[in-house]
Design a protein around this motif. Structure first.
Motif, PDB file in Angstrom:
ATOM      1  N   PRO A   1      -2.738   1.868  -1.610  1.00  0.00           N
ATOM      2  CA  PRO A   1      -1.941   1.058  -1.008  1.00  0.00           C
ATOM      3  C   PRO A   1      -0.713   1.354  -0.563  1.00  0.00           C
ATOM      4  O   PRO A   1      -0.029   2.185  -1.416  1.00  0.00           O
ATOM      5  CB  PRO A   1      -1.964  -0.226  -1.984  1.00  0.00           C
ATOM      6  CG  PRO A   1      -3.159   0.000  -2.958  1.00  0.00           C
ATOM      7  CD  PRO A   1      -3.464   1.565  -2.870  1.00  0.00           C
ATOM      8  N   ALA A   2      -0.548   0.967   0.640  1.00  0.00           N
ATOM      9  CA  ALA A   2       1.045   1.283   1.352  1.00  0.00           C
ATOM     10  C   ALA A   2       2.196   1.210   0.414  1.00  0.00           C
ATOM     11  O   ALA A   2       3.130   1.933   0.163  1.00  0.00           O
ATOM     12  CB  ALA A   2       1.330   0.478   2.723  1.00  0.00           C
ATOM     13  N   GLU A   3       2.017   0.045  -0.439  1.00  0.00           N
ATOM     14  CA  GLU A   3       3.263  -0.330  -1.233  1.00  0.00           C
ATOM     15  C   GLU A   3       3.510   0.652  -2.594  1.00  0.00           C
ATOM     16  O   GLU A   3       4.327   0.797  -3.072  1.00  0.00           O
ATOM     17  CB  GLU A   3       3.167  -1.589  -2.056  1.00  0.00           C
ATOM     18  CG  GLU A   3       1.997  -1.749  -2.797  1.00  0.00           C
ATOM     19  CD  GLU A   3       0.571  -2.422  -1.937  1.00  0.00           C
ATOM     20  OE1 GLU A   3      -0.352  -2.735  -2.588  1.00  0.00           O
ATOM     21  OE2 GLU A   3       0.638  -2.493  -0.630  1.00  0.00           O
ATOM     22  N   GLN A   4       2.500   1.740  -2.486  1.00  0.00           N
ATOM     23  CA  GLN A   4       2.740   2.768  -3.430  1.00  0.00           C
ATOM     24  C   GLN A   4       3.382   3.824  -2.975  1.00  0.00           C
ATOM     25  O   GLN A   4       4.025   4.987  -3.496  1.00  0.00           O
ATOM     26  CB  GLN A   4       1.229   3.375  -4.165  1.00  0.00           C
ATOM     27  CG  GLN A   4       0.469   2.377  -4.795  1.00  0.00           C
ATOM     28  CD  GLN A   4      -0.665   2.652  -5.503  1.00  0.00           C
ATOM     29  OE1 GLN A   4      -0.883   3.871  -5.671  1.00  0.00           O
ATOM     30  NE2 GLN A   4      -1.529   1.977  -5.732  1.00  0.00           N
ATOM     31  N   VAL A   5       4.047   3.720  -1.854  1.00  0.00           N
ATOM     32  CA  VAL A   5       4.816   4.797  -1.083  1.00  0.00           C
ATOM     33  C   VAL A   5       6.161   4.308  -0.991  1.00  0.00           C
ATOM     34  O   VAL A   5       6.371   3.236  -0.530  1.00  0.00           O
ATOM     35  CB  VAL A   5       4.309   5.260   0.346  1.00  0.00           C
ATOM     36  CG1 VAL A   5       5.031   6.308   0.920  1.00  0.00           C
ATOM     37  CG2 VAL A   5       2.834   5.821   0.237  1.00  0.00           C
ATOM     38  N   ASP A   6       7.211   5.213  -1.587  1.00  0.00           N
ATOM     39  CA  ASP A   6       8.444   4.607  -1.604  1.00  0.00           C
ATOM     40  C   ASP A   6       9.126   5.289  -0.191  1.00  0.00           C
ATOM     41  O   ASP A   6       9.531   6.241   0.151  1.00  0.00           O
ATOM     42  CB  ASP A   6       9.267   5.251  -2.484  1.00  0.00           C
ATOM     43  CG  ASP A   6      10.851   4.872  -2.586  1.00  0.00           C
ATOM     44  OD1 ASP A   6      11.573   4.484  -1.737  1.00  0.00           O
ATOM     45  OD2 ASP A   6      11.466   5.025  -3.677  1.00  0.00           O
ATOM     46  N   VAL A   7       9.046   4.223   0.822  1.00  0.00           N
ATOM     47  CA  VAL A   7       9.510   4.838   2.447  1.00  0.00           C
ATOM     48  C   VAL A   7      10.808   5.291   2.571  1.00  0.00           C
ATOM     49  O   VAL A   7      11.009   6.225   3.118  1.00  0.00           O
ATOM     50  CB  VAL A   7       9.239   3.358   3.216  1.00  0.00           C
ATOM     51  CG1 VAL A   7       9.950   3.694   4.720  1.00  0.00           C
ATOM     52  CG2 VAL A   7       7.678   3.169   3.367  1.00  0.00           C
TER      53      VAL A   7
END
Length: 118
Positions: free
Chosen positions: A62-68
């Protein structure tokens, strides 16, 4: 955005299952062997800060697991935007190493496409 070139990279977190680590490595892989000596001369105002960097990451979690914000910091110049899409790969490392932060034997692989322009 006027795209001047596109760089591609792959990043892996072998142990720890951290998609941000893999994403930063993918971005670094995409840009680490490039030099852009003439770029400054075609940017608006001849200012490297007017460079736009558009990053698309294929991430298998899931995208929220990446610290942008951490991903953005891997680029030394420009106005960086990051888009995360489903992609990449999860595979087995064949071993669980708790001392390396492993929760399981999964390897996280992220792909990066980095567009540079103005």
């Amino acid at each position: 955005m006027t795209v001047i070139f596109i760089e591609l990279g792959m990043g892996v977190d072998l142990h720890g299952q951290d998609a941000t680590v893999a994403a930063v490595r993918a971005c670094r892989d995409a840009i680490q062997e490039n030099s852009m000596p003439g770029l400054r001369s075609i940017l608006p105002g001849n200012d490297i800060n007017n460079m736009k960097v558009r990053v698309k990451l294929g991430v298998p979690v899931p995208a929220e697991q990446v610290d942008v914000e951490l991903v953005k910091k891997s680029f030394p110049y420009g106005q960086v935007s990051v888009e995360i899409v489903p992609g990449g790969l999860i595979c087995s490392s064949g071993v669980v190493l708790p001392d390396k932060g492993d929760k399981n034997d999964e390897v996280i692989i992220v792909n990066a496409a980095v567009e540079v322009g103005f």
